[in-house]
Design an enzyme around this catalytic site. Sequence first.
Site, PDB file in Angstrom:
ATOM      1  N   ASP A  91      38.721   1.883  46.056  1.00  0.00           N
ATOM      2  CA  ASP A  91      38.009   1.798  47.335  1.00  0.00           C
ATOM      3  C   ASP A  91      36.943   0.712  47.169  1.00  0.00           C
ATOM      4  OD1 ASP A  91      37.861   3.996  49.856  1.00  0.00           O
ATOM      5  OD2 ASP A  91      36.107   2.689  49.673  1.00  0.00           O
TER       6      ASP A  91
ATOM      7  N   ARG B 283      23.023   4.036  60.451  1.00  0.00           N
ATOM      8  CA  ARG B 283      23.376   4.039  59.022  1.00  0.00           C
ATOM      9  C   ARG B 283      22.490   3.113  58.199  1.00  0.00           C
ATOM     10  NH1 ARG B 283      29.781   4.319  58.392  1.00  0.00           N
ATOM     11  NH2 ARG B 283      30.241   6.050  59.795  1.00  0.00           N
TER      12      ARG B 283
END
Length: 289
Positions: free
Chosen positions: A158, A54
């Site tokens: 979030d 990632r």
Amino acid sequence: MGVLLKVAPTLTVVEGSQRELEFTTTDFERVRTLMHRHAGIALGEAKRQMVYARLARRLRALGLRRFSDYLALLDAEPGGPEWQAFVNALTTNLTAFFRERHHFELLAQHARARRGRDAPYRVWSAAASTGEEAYSAAMTLAEVYGAASARFEVAGSDIDTQVLQEAARAIYPTDRLENVALPLKKAYCLRGRGRQAGCVRIQPLLAERVRFFRFNLCSERWPKLGPFDAIFCRNVMIYFDADTQRSVLLRLAECLAPDGLLFLGHSENIQHLGTPFVAAGQTAYRLPD
Ligand SMILES: C[S@@+](CC[C@H](N)C(=O)[O-])C[C@H]1O[C@@H](n2cnc3c(N)ncnc32)[C@H](O)[C@@H]1O
């Protein structure tokens, strides 16, 4: 997917196409420390390959060859723009409409019992990811109050700004709506045409009842939030260690209305954490009377 190879005491490389980036054990430990400190997320040893894959995208985008250079860049700009990209890259955002359907049945029941009161019914989806949970709650409440009713509000938050952008767009590939019951699809989803073919848009009147904001559940200071009649904090606590879980739950208790409901994910057991919450259904909790 490549295979991890230890080639020197501190140097780890990945076999295959990603071999070009240097990723040492020290780098991995540093990433783990930073994610724990800034997002509360405890990355286990088994996440080494995931971290590499990632963050490698960030290194390539920045033209860097070594993780240590990337980490130095983060150190040089505490709270700078790359920090958000770093956190976004390492969160796991899996979600679905009407995930754990029984929670939405309980939500409908809870909201129906409060239909007569003046104050709007307020829901918080506290790890909202791309918004499916928040819109599932909104559809459920629209069935109780009417889609355009100001008698309910849904907030979604979030830590990851990328998913919040997707949530605010309120557009989803059609196959992501397979858990949405047909009458709800007909009432609250618009089929895309032309360039939007294969997608649906949440009906704007309903989408207007839902707002999204960035919020880190592990921040030291919480703004005044709530009181909420229902809080969904599902499938995020699994990434936190027990101390962090306990402190987040105590903060959530302060944001919940006295007769409110807290929904957690199916694998998030909080019995041993010594919080005030008592069971109120399958992975649903309330505060004691
Ligand atoms: C697996 S998803 C769960 C989504 C949804 N609640 C559900 O159950 O379907 C976990 C979400 O938690 C978010 N997250 C992780 N750490 C967080 C934090 N410290 N504060 C707020 N959100 C966080 C991630 O960005 C991710 O979108």
